[in-house]
Structure formats: C-alpha cells, structure tokens
Design a protein around this motif. Structure first.
Motif, mmCIF file in Angstrom:
data_model
loop_
_atom_site.group_PDB
_atom_site.id
_atom_site.type_symbol
_atom_site.label_atom_id
_atom_site.label_comp_id
_atom_site.label_asym_id
_atom_site.label_seq_id
_atom_site.Cartn_x
_atom_site.Cartn_y
_atom_site.Cartn_z
ATOM 1 N N ALA A 90 44.752 92.457 8.726
ATOM 2 C CA ALA A 90 45.918 93.331 8.772
ATOM 3 C C ALA A 90 45.959 94.292 7.596
ATOM 4 N N ALA A 91 45.304 93.942 6.489
ATOM 5 C CA ALA A 91 45.351 94.789 5.300
ATOM 6 C C ALA A 91 44.109 95.647 5.136
ATOM 7 N N ILE A 92 42.926 95.076 5.410
ATOM 8 C CA ILE A 92 41.683 95.788 5.136
ATOM 9 C C ILE A 92 41.431 96.889 6.161
ATOM 10 N N VAL A 93 41.708 96.612 7.444
ATOM 11 C CA VAL A 93 41.450 97.628 8.472
ATOM 12 C C VAL A 93 42.248 98.907 8.215
ATOM 13 N N PRO A 94 43.573 98.840 7.918
ATOM 14 C CA PRO A 94 44.278 100.096 7.591
ATOM 15 C C PRO A 94 43.723 100.805 6.367
ATOM 16 N N LEU A 95 43.272 100.033 5.359
ATOM 17 C CA LEU A 95 42.695 100.667 4.174
ATOM 18 C C LEU A 95 41.397 101.387 4.511
ATOM 19 N N ILE A 96 40.574 100.765 5.344
ATOM 20 C CA ILE A 96 39.333 101.423 5.762
ATOM 21 C C ILE A 96 39.642 102.700 6.542
ATOM 22 N N CYS A 97 40.650 102.624 7.403
ATOM 23 C CA CYS A 97 41.022 103.814 8.171
ATOM 24 C C CYS A 97 41.475 104.946 7.256
ATOM 25 N N TYR A 98 42.266 104.613 6.252
ATOM 26 C CA TYR A 98 42.853 105.660 5.419
ATOM 27 C C TYR A 98 41.839 106.246 4.442
ATOM 28 N N PHE A 99 41.003 105.393 3.841
ATOM 29 C CA PHE A 99 40.103 105.871 2.789
ATOM 30 C C PHE A 99 38.700 106.196 3.290
ATOM 31 N N THR A 100 38.362 105.825 4.502
ATOM 32 C CA THR A 100 37.027 106.110 5.028
ATOM 33 C C THR A 100 37.064 106.932 6.306
ATOM 34 N N VAL A 101 37.784 106.431 7.313
ATOM 35 C CA VAL A 101 37.799 107.110 8.606
ATOM 36 C C VAL A 101 38.479 108.470 8.504
ATOM 37 N N LYS A 102 39.597 108.543 7.811
ATOM 38 C CA LYS A 102 40.312 109.815 7.706
ATOM 39 C C LYS A 102 39.496 110.897 7.007
ATOM 40 N N PRO A 103 38.900 110.642 5.812
ATOM 41 C CA PRO A 103 38.078 111.703 5.193
ATOM 42 C C PRO A 103 36.882 112.111 6.044
ATOM 43 N N LEU A 104 36.213 111.133 6.686
ATOM 44 C CA LEU A 104 35.078 111.473 7.535
ATOM 45 C C LEU A 104 35.501 112.324 8.722
ATOM 46 N N THR A 105 36.663 112.000 9.283
ATOM 47 C CA THR A 105 37.162 112.792 10.410
ATOM 48 C C THR A 105 37.460 114.225 9.985
ATOM 49 N N LEU A 106 38.068 114.403 8.830
ATOM 50 C CA LEU A 106 38.374 115.749 8.353
ATOM 51 C C LEU A 106 37.105 116.553 8.074
ATOM 52 N N VAL A 107 36.093 115.890 7.506
ATOM 53 C CA VAL A 107 34.819 116.576 7.271
ATOM 54 C C VAL A 107 34.172 116.957 8.599
ATOM 55 N N LEU A 108 34.197 116.033 9.541
ATOM 56 C CA LEU A 108 33.628 116.313 10.858
ATOM 57 C C LEU A 108 34.383 117.434 11.566
ATOM 58 N N ASN A 109 35.709 117.455 11.410
ATOM 59 C CA ASN A 109 36.497 118.533 12.007
ATOM 60 C C ASN A 109 36.119 119.894 11.429
ATOM 61 N N SER A 110 35.892 119.927 10.120
ATOM 62 C CA SER A 110 35.498 121.199 9.485
ATOM 63 C C SER A 110 34.172 121.695 10.038
ATOM 64 N N TYR A 111 33.238 120.769 10.222
ATOM 65 C CA TYR A 111 31.943 121.178 10.779
ATOM 66 C C TYR A 111 32.091 121.655 12.225
ATOM 67 N N ARG A 112 32.899 120.953 13.014
ATOM 68 C CA ARG A 112 33.084 121.333 14.419
ATOM 69 C C ARG A 112 33.793 122.675 14.542
ATOM 70 N N GLU A 113 34.742 122.945 13.632
ATOM 71 C CA GLU A 113 35.431 124.230 13.670
ATOM 72 C C GLU A 113 34.512 125.370 13.248
ATOM 73 N N ALA A 114 33.586 125.066 12.320
ATOM 74 C CA ALA A 114 32.650 126.100 11.874
ATOM 75 C C ALA A 114 31.519 126.315 12.866
ATOM 76 N N HIS A 115 31.209 125.289 13.671
ATOM 77 C CA HIS A 115 30.114 125.385 14.651
ATOM 78 C C HIS A 115 30.624 124.929 16.015
ATOM 79 N N PRO A 116 31.480 125.728 16.646
ATOM 80 C CA PRO A 116 32.070 125.303 17.918
ATOM 81 C C PRO A 116 31.089 125.201 19.071
ATOM 82 N N SER A 117 29.930 125.829 18.967
ATOM 83 C CA SER A 117 28.939 125.765 20.048
ATOM 84 C C SER A 117 27.832 124.770 19.757
ATOM 85 N N SER A 118 28.001 123.945 18.728
ATOM 86 C CA SER A 118 26.955 122.989 18.367
ATOM 87 C C SER A 118 26.896 121.852 19.379
ATOM 88 N N LYS A 119 25.762 121.180 19.383
ATOM 89 C CA LYS A 119 25.564 120.047 20.287
ATOM 90 C C LYS A 119 26.510 118.905 19.944
#
Length: 589
Positions: A204-233
């Motif tokens: 109950a404690a570790i999964v939310p921490l992983i989501c906040y400190f790992t999944v969220k930053p990775l998602t934002l980085v991935l979003n930036s790449y997808r927005e910069a390369h909308p026609s990428s594979k």
C-alpha cells in the motif's frame, strides 16, 4: 498406465453431461438477469444454483468439474476486484480515507467482540471465538463490487467509501487466515503473524511511491518525446488499444504474482493494479492520438501532424500548399471542464485506451457471463446444506447471524447526519455575520457590500462588478451551494447508512475460507461435536452466519437501491428538488 499418458485422449461427452453443464451455465445467467432487474442482487440466485447443482444438492456436477469451476471463479473474483480498482476516484478516495478507515475498523472490531458470545452460546473457548470472529469480520469483495456495479453506485462517494472499507476488511481477513492456520498448527511466531501485515502495508505504501517518483517522471518524458515526434513509430504503437491491453494485463499479473510470493492478498494486489491504471489515466496528462483510420497514414507519412503547445495533436489543412491557414483540431475547453477532463488529458479519440474501456472490450463479457457466475456458484459448493439442519444448530446459527449482522450494521452510523434544528442554523448564521462584520478588511471594502436585491434591480449593472461582489462577500452566495455550510439544506435520509451497513454485511468467500482453514487445522474441533455430522458445531454455526449474512446483505441493498431509484424517478416526474440526488452528498460522483 495413467501415469505414462503423454496426452489426453479426446472423448465426446455424453448428452446427459452436456445438458447438465449447459443448464448450469444458462441458468446462472438467466437467474442473475431476472434478479438483477427485480432487486439488483442476481448473485443470490447464482449461489442457490451452485447449491442445487453441486455437492450440497443434487451432485449433478462431478468433483472434478466443481474444482475447475472454483478455479475459474476465483479468476473471475480477481478480475472483479481489478475492475473495482479501475473505477476508483482518487479525489474521493483521498477526501474520504479517514472515513473509510473508521468504517473498516468498526466492521472488524464489532464482529470479533460479539463473537465471544459463542462462549456462552455453544461453550467455545476464547481461541475458537476469536477464530469465528475472524471469519465474520471480513466483507465479500466479489459481492460488494457486484452490488455496486449492478446498482450504479460504484463511482459515487458512497461507492468509494464502501469499496475501500471492504478492501481493508478483506486484507485484515486474509491476514487472519495466516494467523488462524498458525494457531491451529501450534506454530506461533511473531514472523509468521506480522509478515502478512507488513507486506500488505508495504504494497500500500511502496506502489504509490513508485508511481509518483518513477512512473510519473517517465510518463512526462515520454509525453515530451511523443509531442515532439507525433509521426514516430513509438507514438503510433502507444496509440493502439492492444498496447494498453498488454500493459494493463502485465501489470495485473506482475502485482498479483508478486503479492502471492510476498505473502499478502492477491486480491489486494489486483485492486492496487486497477487503482494504478486509474491514477495513470486520470491524474497524468497524455498526448492526443489520431483516430484509428489515420494511424496507417501517419505511419506512411502521408499525413503531416503537428503538436500544439498544449499537447493536442493538430493536422494542417489540405489547402496549406496554397497558403491557406492551418486548421487545428482541438476539443473545446468548456466541454473538457464539464466532463471533468482538463486540457491535455484523454479525449474522445483516446477513450478506447483507458483502463475501463480496455476492461470492457477485452474482459467484460467473459467475466460477467462465465467467470463471475462461476465464482458465486462456487460459494454455493462450499455450503454443507444437508448437515446444517439440526435443531440446536439452526437456532444458534440464526442467533449468531443476527449478532454478526448487527456487528456490520454499526458501520452505517458513520454516515448518519443528524439534522440540525432551525434555531441552530439561525445561531450559526448570526455568528457568521457577526464575525464578518468585525473584520471587514479581510473580505474587501465595506462600500462594495450591497444587499442582494440591489444588484438584481439594476437593469444595466455591470456583470464584472456583480461577479466580484459575489466572490468578495460570502453571504451573497446562493444558499444552495454545497460549500456554504457543512450542513447542506437537504432532507435527512437514512438510505446511505443503510446501504453501507447492508453492503458490509455480506461475508462470502473470505469468511468461508477462514472458517474452513480453522476447521481443517482443528481450531473448532475441540468443542462438542454434533452427533449428526462430521463437522464441529462451531463450524456449522459460523457457516449459518456466513450464509445468512451473504444473502441478507445483497438482498437488502438491492431493495434499498430499488427504493432510491423509484424516489428519483418520482422527483423527476414531479419536478421537485430537480437535480438533487436522493442519496445527498453520498450520491455525488
């Protein structure tokens, strides 16, 4: 010879077997549909079908078939709990976490305390009374989520409080399984008792921490790449619903497997998996995907897509070569705000990638038609109905069931709102006015404080002035605002507390599991055993309480929901209290 068989010989099943199994599956769905339409508790019919077709009744299903039904039914239970996690509203969950914890602790403490009445009722020891209370302190997750889905309350504030409290109860109940098995085997050590608790807290404690400190930053980085390369594979692949299905399924399998090896409840892990996907869908921004018919064109490069600053993908007009203006495809902001989706989150083109949409497309039919009916039928397999009808067992089981029903009904008191008299309301309003007049500088200049009628009587009043005045002076707000007072001017209703109480009453699978473990490990066997059965008296009494509570709870909730819907339809027809839910603040999503 059987041990050397390398393959299963194919044999055509007989017509009798085909008719029995076909009638079993068909009646599970037919009875469920009829009872759901009448009283929103079709699961009771499925339990009764399991009793009639299985070992407790006519024994039309072989033991091997029953074992397969139990295994498939438990898979359906995991997916039911996972669906409950997908429907979790994090805004409501965070706002009602303390209330859910209070409801859960009440639902655990009272049944265990009242179970010590078995010492006088059947001569049970303190250990046996504790084991019986552990079996009756749980709440059936499968029953809870099924009732919420069939009644349409899963996304309401009441549904969030109920589902999270039931989840806490079941985590404690599954920890009790380990404790009871250790008590029965005489292997009592702090590690074996504390480990399930600590592992559950860690999940109950570790999964939310992983989501906040790992999944969220990775998602934002991935979003930036997808927005910069909308026609990428990569962007094209992530826009497919099949990709979301694979990711969601792998996450569910990983958490369920990890929880099983770690020593905690795999149902708890399934709920967390659904909640993580719900959090990722609703709390994080996502680039907009092109529609399915344009994905191939994007891959081929025939469509030139660009991404605006807000992350919304836009497409130039076909007349751009002639110098015309680009046309940007963006959803209107008011519509997003109305639907509760801020800009940058999922729009209509991405709804097929959300957790609930993936579940509905890939899992819903199999779960609702096969796996869920098998689960409730498997509960019927576990009820020793032919050995429960002894006079002394029946009346003691009914008395104990009444006590256990009361032990869960107490949970509804947390939702009771005591109506405040008009005199108290006048005193509160007078105190607020006195407080505001004593410190006018906090709210603005006193020259702008005008009576409500003066603002409405001016034909050419400036809208900006009126808005500023309304926002500046709290008492100028409409009296119907839910933020103006902690006691909304809505009629006192006992429907939410009763729905909460009766939904918490159903025990179901976890209760049967704990009592069966206690019986198998000899915890119940030291008491006086009935001369008419192999099971101990305490086990049969506990089974009576579980069966009656599992039937009373969903039936009561179904009747109450039917009453609530009738009242809502009546208000809609009579145009009285338009837009106001019968459940009050508990019916708000």
């Amino acid at each position: 010879m059987a041990g050397n068989t390398v393959s299963l010989p194919y044999e055509e099943p007989g017509i009798a077997l085909i008719l029995v199994q076909a009638s079993f599956v068909l009646l599970l769905n037919v009875v469920n549909s009829i009872l759901d339409r009448l009283v929103y508790c079709g699961l009771l019919g499925q339990v009764l079908i399991g009793i009639a077709w299985g070992s407790p009744g006519a024994k039309w299903l072989s033991t091997r078939v029953e074992e397969v039904v139990v295994q498939l039914g438990y898979l359906g239970l995991i997916l039911l709990v996972y669906e409950g996690g997908l429907s979790t509203s994090f805004t409501s969950l965070k706002a009602n976490l303390l209330l859910s914890s209070a409801v859960a602790l009440t639902g655990i403490g009272f049944p265990i305390a009242l179970s010590y009445s078995l010492q006088g009722l059947v001569g049970a020891t303190a250990l046996q009374a504790f084991a019986a209370g552990a079996a009756l302190c749980s709440t059936s997750l499968g029953t809870t989520f099924t009732v919420l889905n069939s009644s349409g309350l899963s996304n309401t504030r009441l549904g969030v409080v109920l589902s999270s409290a039931a989840m806490m109860d079941d985590v404690v109940g599954l920890v009790m399984v380990q404790v009871i098995s250790n008590l029965g085997a005489g292997n009592i050590s702090p590690v074996t008792i504390v480990r399930p608790v600590l592992v559950s807290i860690a999940f109950a404690a570790i999964v939310p921490l992983i989501c906040y400190f790992t999944v969220k930053p990775l998602t934002l980085v991935l979003n930036s790449y997808r927005e910069a390369h909308p026609s990428s594979k990569l962007h094209t692949v992530l826009c497919h619903g099949q990709t979301a299905f694979v990711i969601h399924t792998l996450l569910l399998i990983a958490l369920v497997t990890g929880s099983s090896f770690a020593g905690t409840s795999n149902l708890f892990a399934a709920y967390i998996a659904g909640a993580v996907i719900s959090w990722w869908d609703t709390e994080l921004p996502h680039p907009t995907c092109p529609t399915e018919d344009k994905l191939e064109k994007c891959n081929e490069g025939t469509v030139n897509t660009t991404t605006g600053g807000d992350g919304i993908i836009s497409k130039p007009s076909t007349d751009d070569a002639l110098g015309s203006e680009n046309r940007t495809i963006t959803p209107s902001a008011p519509q997003n705000e109305k639907d509760g989706n801020p800009a940058g989150r999922h729009t209509s083109s991405q709804e097929s990638e959300t957790g609930p949409a993936i579940y509905e497309h890939y899992y819903q039919q199999a779960v609702s038609r096969i796996l869920q009916p098998f689960f409730f039928a498997s509960i019927g397999f576990s009820i020793p109905i032919t050995r429960m009808f002894s006079g002394s067992i029946i009346w003691r089981g009914i008395v104990y069931a009444i006590l256990m029903t009361f032990g869960k009904m107490v949970c509804g008191l947390w939702l009771v709102r005591i109506p405040v008299s008009s005199k108290s309301n006048r005193l509160r309003g007078l105190g607020k006015k006195l407080r505001l007049r004593s410190i006018p500088h906090i709210w603005g200049k006193t020259a702008k404080i005008k009576p409500a009628k003066s603002t409405t009587s001016q034909e050419g009043a400036d809208d900006t002035t009126v808005t500023a005045r309304t926002n500046t002076v709290p008492e100028c707000r409409p009296s119907t605002s839910t933020h103006s007072t902690p006691y909304p001017p809505k009629p006192f209703s006992i429907h939410p507390p009763l729905i909460m109480s009766l939904a918490m009453t159903a025990r179901g699978e976890i209760g049967f599991l704990i009592s069966a473990v206690a019986e198998a490990n000899g915890v119940f066997s030291s008491s006086s055993t009935s001369t008419f059965s192999k099971e101990s008296d305490i086990f049969l009494i506990v089974t009576w309480a579980i069966v009656l509570c599992t039937m009373i709870g969903p039936l009561g909730v179904g009747l109450l929901v039917r009453r609530v819907k009738a009242l809502e339809e009546k208000k809609e027809r009579e145009m009285e209290g338009g837009g106001r839910d019968v459940l009050g603040v508990w019916g708000v999503q």
